[in-house]
Write a protein that holds these residues in place. Sequence first.
Motif, PDB file in Angstrom:
ATOM      1  N   LYS A 112       1.263 -13.044  -0.265  1.00  0.00           N
ATOM      2  CA  LYS A 112       1.577 -12.763  -1.672  1.00  0.00           C
ATOM      3  C   LYS A 112       2.559 -13.791  -2.254  1.00  0.00           C
ATOM      4  CE  LYS A 112      -1.358  -9.513  -2.102  1.00  0.00           C
ATOM      5  NZ  LYS A 112      -1.390  -8.333  -1.285  1.00  0.00           N
ATOM      6  N   SER A 136       3.753  -6.144  -3.584  1.00  0.00           N
ATOM      7  CA  SER A 136       3.548  -6.350  -2.147  1.00  0.00           C
ATOM      8  C   SER A 136       4.252  -7.639  -1.739  1.00  0.00           C
ATOM      9  CB  SER A 136       2.051  -6.472  -1.852  1.00  0.00           C
ATOM     10  OG  SER A 136       1.852  -7.033  -0.568  1.00  0.00           O
ATOM     11  N   ASP A 170      -0.465  -1.613 -10.162  1.00  0.00           N
ATOM     12  CA  ASP A 170      -0.614  -2.349  -8.909  1.00  0.00           C
ATOM     13  C   ASP A 170      -0.362  -3.820  -9.242  1.00  0.00           C
ATOM     14  OD1 ASP A 170      -1.401  -3.815  -6.709  1.00  0.00           O
ATOM     15  OD2 ASP A 170      -3.153  -2.577  -6.262  1.00  0.00           O
ATOM     16  N   THR A 193       0.836  -1.201   0.000  1.00  0.00           N
ATOM     17  CA  THR A 193       0.000   0.000   0.000  1.00  0.00           C
ATOM     18  C   THR A 193       0.874   1.255   0.000  1.00  0.00           C
ATOM     19  OG1 THR A 193      -1.596  -1.235   1.339  1.00  0.00           O
ATOM     20  CG2 THR A 193      -1.930   1.132   1.180  1.00  0.00           C
TER      21      THR A 193
HETATM   22  C1  LIG Z   1      -2.058  -6.960  -1.161  1.00  0.00           C
HETATM   23  C2  LIG Z   1      -2.518  -5.921  -2.083  1.00  0.00           C
HETATM   24  C3  LIG Z   1      -2.105  -4.577  -1.988  1.00  0.00           C
HETATM   25  C4  LIG Z   1      -1.375  -4.002  -0.813  1.00  0.00           C
HETATM   26  O1  LIG Z   1      -0.340  -4.700  -0.315  1.00  0.00           O
HETATM   27  P1  LIG Z   1       0.016  -4.661   1.239  1.00  0.00           P
HETATM   28  O2  LIG Z   1       1.419  -5.152   1.269  1.00  0.00           O
HETATM   29  O3  LIG Z   1      -0.946  -5.579   1.917  1.00  0.00           O
HETATM   30  O4  LIG Z   1      -0.115  -3.256   1.706  1.00  0.00           O
HETATM   31  C5  LIG Z   1      -2.480  -3.693  -2.978  1.00  0.00           C
HETATM   32  N1  LIG Z   1      -3.235  -4.085  -4.011  1.00  0.00           N
HETATM   33  C6  LIG Z   1      -3.669  -5.345  -4.140  1.00  0.00           C
HETATM   34  C7  LIG Z   1      -4.485  -5.703  -5.338  1.00  0.00           C
HETATM   35  C8  LIG Z   1      -3.349  -6.303  -3.179  1.00  0.00           C
HETATM   36  O5  LIG Z   1      -3.812  -7.545  -3.302  1.00  0.00           O
END
Ligand SMILES: *Cc1c(COP(=O)(O)O)cnc(C)c1O
Length: 346
Positions: A152, A147, A123, A27
């Motif tokens: 992930k 992320s 993203d 994020t």
């Molecule tokens: C996981 C995720 C994020 C953010 O990642 P974090 O490390 O949890 O802050 C942003 N966009 C998508 C689509 C995600 O699945």
Amino acid sequence: MGKEVQIFEKNLSEFFGRDVACVNTGTSALQLSLQATGIGNDDEVLVQSLTYVASFQAISATGAKPIACDIEVTNCSIDLEDAKKRITSKTKAIMPVHYSGQPGELDKIYKFAQNYNLRVIEDAAHAFGSTFKNQKIGSFGDIVCFSFDGIKNITSGEGGCIVSSDKKVMNRVNDLRLLGVERDTEKRYSGGRSWDFDVQEQGWRYHMSNIMAAIGIEQLKRFPEISQKRKSLAKLYDSRLMIYPHIQIFKKDYDSIVPHIYPILIPEVFNRELVRRQLLENGIQTGIHYQPNHWLTFYKDSNTAFLPNTEKIYKGLLTLPLHCDLEEEDIHYVVDTLCSIVRNLE
Ligand SMILES: *Cc1c(COP(=O)(O)O)cnc(C)c1O
């Protein structure tokens, strides 16, 4: 943040073939990318409604407004026809989300961005290791964010990174993640700290810690094994589910992408919540990726009151288990259980 982070960044730079900055979450990677391109109050960013709320929060955190767009039904990527209608003089960027690990038609997205003079912040939280036309996601394009959250494709416990060839953006991100302290990154990587420094703008405590980086370094070494496992489990789901007429799968080429989640579509007649409950009774947890963001109180807007493809897809979405601790027999159990539940509901 010190030596371990420097090593993790170097290893990631070799993986992507360009500069990388590590931060504490995916994020914050998105938020800092936006801020580093000068996006803020009163600006607008095009983003698909079907994404994790993190994409939206990252945009609104900068003071900009996320403009919810519809998706293509085939791959759940941003619908450019719909996005085009939402462009105003305030639109500064587009944030495509590589839903489930599969990028949309990125060449068209970049053409679109060029036509309307927009920055592209990808993203790619789901897409670590995926490719587009034989090129690794992150190895090309304007700014790409990943992320390393615990679920992930690779994890550093918590974490994220920004990949770009734009030196100005990368330098600014490097300062912004350390509370805006100018050039603190260089000092920390040589074992020092800045005691005498200047700050030019609002920064954030978003740097990655050495502990997180140490986990990330080891995960990256294991990535070939991790990605093989994810691909082969998803291929097995495909081959089993393809033959069931009531269950719709999203066709993907698992030789070119690394799946992060395995969503399917349950036809409306079957009552998805009932299917979910019965799966859970059989020990199978499922997810729903995602509730559309344009329905959330904070992001509701009369312009995006109705996004037909998003709402149609959302009603049927069901995410089956996919992670590295699953074995082939688990996939067979999930598929057998799901199919018998659906057959009994017929
Ligand atoms: C996981 C995720 C994020 C953010 O990642 P974090 O490390 O949890 O802050 C942003 N966009 C998508 C689509 C995600 O699945």
